[in-house]
Design a protein around this motif. Sequence first.
Motif, PDB file in Angstrom:
ATOM      1  N   LEU A 184      -6.954  -6.605  -2.941  1.00  0.00           N
ATOM      2  CA  LEU A 184      -6.934  -5.880  -1.673  1.00  0.00           C
ATOM      3  C   LEU A 184      -7.885  -4.690  -1.741  1.00  0.00           C
ATOM      4  N   THR A 185      -8.586  -4.435  -0.654  1.00  0.00           N
ATOM      5  CA  THR A 185      -9.404  -3.232  -0.527  1.00  0.00           C
ATOM      6  C   THR A 185      -8.830  -2.415   0.623  1.00  0.00           C
ATOM      7  N   PRO A 186      -8.216  -1.255   0.328  1.00  0.00           N
ATOM      8  CA  PRO A 186      -7.650  -0.435   1.406  1.00  0.00           C
ATOM      9  C   PRO A 186      -8.738   0.002   2.385  1.00  0.00           C
ATOM     10  N   THR A 187      -8.329   0.246   3.631  1.00  0.00           N
ATOM     11  CA  THR A 187      -9.305   0.662   4.638  1.00  0.00           C
ATOM     12  C   THR A 187      -9.927   2.002   4.283  1.00  0.00           C
ATOM     13  N   TYR A 188      -9.171   2.866   3.635  1.00  0.00           N
ATOM     14  CA  TYR A 188      -9.720   4.080   3.034  1.00  0.00           C
ATOM     15  C   TYR A 188      -8.781   4.518   1.932  1.00  0.00           C
ATOM     16  N   SER A 189      -9.275   5.328   1.002  1.00  0.00           N
ATOM     17  CA  SER A 189      -8.507   5.610  -0.219  1.00  0.00           C
ATOM     18  C   SER A 189      -7.201   6.346   0.051  1.00  0.00           C
ATOM     19  N   GLY A 190      -7.097   7.084   1.131  1.00  0.00           N
ATOM     20  CA  GLY A 190      -5.857   7.805   1.417  1.00  0.00           C
ATOM     21  C   GLY A 190      -4.989   7.118   2.446  1.00  0.00           C
TER      22      GLY A 190
ATOM     23  N   ALA B  42       3.288 -13.193  -8.276  1.00  0.00           N
ATOM     24  CA  ALA B  42       2.006 -12.687  -7.778  1.00  0.00           C
ATOM     25  C   ALA B  42       1.903 -11.200  -8.068  1.00  0.00           C
ATOM     26  N   ARG B  43       0.688 -10.756  -8.158  1.00  0.00           N
ATOM     27  CA  ARG B  43       0.437  -9.322  -8.301  1.00  0.00           C
ATOM     28  C   ARG B  43      -0.729  -8.953  -7.382  1.00  0.00           C
ATOM     29  N   ALA B  44      -0.736  -7.682  -6.996  1.00  0.00           N
ATOM     30  CA  ALA B  44      -1.821  -7.190  -6.150  1.00  0.00           C
ATOM     31  C   ALA B  44      -2.700  -6.268  -6.973  1.00  0.00           C
ATOM     32  N   THR B  45      -3.993  -6.409  -6.786  1.00  0.00           N
ATOM     33  CA  THR B  45      -4.968  -5.532  -7.421  1.00  0.00           C
ATOM     34  C   THR B  45      -5.727  -4.812  -6.315  1.00  0.00           C
ATOM     35  N   LEU B  46      -5.792  -3.475  -6.408  1.00  0.00           N
ATOM     36  CA  LEU B  46      -6.545  -2.702  -5.430  1.00  0.00           C
ATOM     37  C   LEU B  46      -7.968  -2.541  -5.929  1.00  0.00           C
ATOM     38  N   ARG B  47      -8.915  -2.965  -5.110  1.00  0.00           N
ATOM     39  CA  ARG B  47     -10.338  -2.833  -5.435  1.00  0.00           C
ATOM     40  C   ARG B  47     -10.958  -1.901  -4.399  1.00  0.00           C
ATOM     41  N   ARG B  48     -11.414  -0.751  -4.862  1.00  0.00           N
ATOM     42  CA  ARG B  48     -11.948   0.253  -3.937  1.00  0.00           C
ATOM     43  C   ARG B  48     -13.476   0.238  -3.831  1.00  0.00           C
TER      44      ARG B  48
END
Length: 166
Positions: free
Chosen positions: A45-51, A74-80
Amino acid sequence: MVTRTERAWEVLGGVLDPEVPALSVCDLGIVRDVIDHGEELEVVLTPTYSGCPATEVIEKNVLDAIRLEGLGPARATLRRAPAWTTDWISEDGKRKLREYGIAPPGPTLPEGTSPIRIFRRSEEKIACPHCGSLHTEKLSAFGSTACKAMYRCLSCREPFEHFKPL
């Protein structure tokens, strides 16, 4: 035969964004990848913005949907990086935004420009999602969330939000 990864994409297409429930997380383009590691699925997942305050809720909803569908651990990985951009919102997502009453963002970069260039964005005419008129005015740089601005249509007189291009 549908693979587990393909089924996961179908399931994630039904997970709604908590801040704009007219869109799925796939419509928003924040699901970047689904990887089958055999024992578990990894959802990138890539958040729409870091905050973004919705990130934790989105992560939980994504993992709950995978689990409830019986697709295994399942696991989620945040990719910024690269950073999310409104260019990742699908055309179907932009249509859904209009139908929901939010003017969708236009492209962030003019044709032939580089994403690392700094340029002054010209005042974009925002079409009213209710009547399509370009006779609109900005009321506020911020709407119900930081990623939206408030506008008013001067033709049909309806207020509406605009999803800002990032």
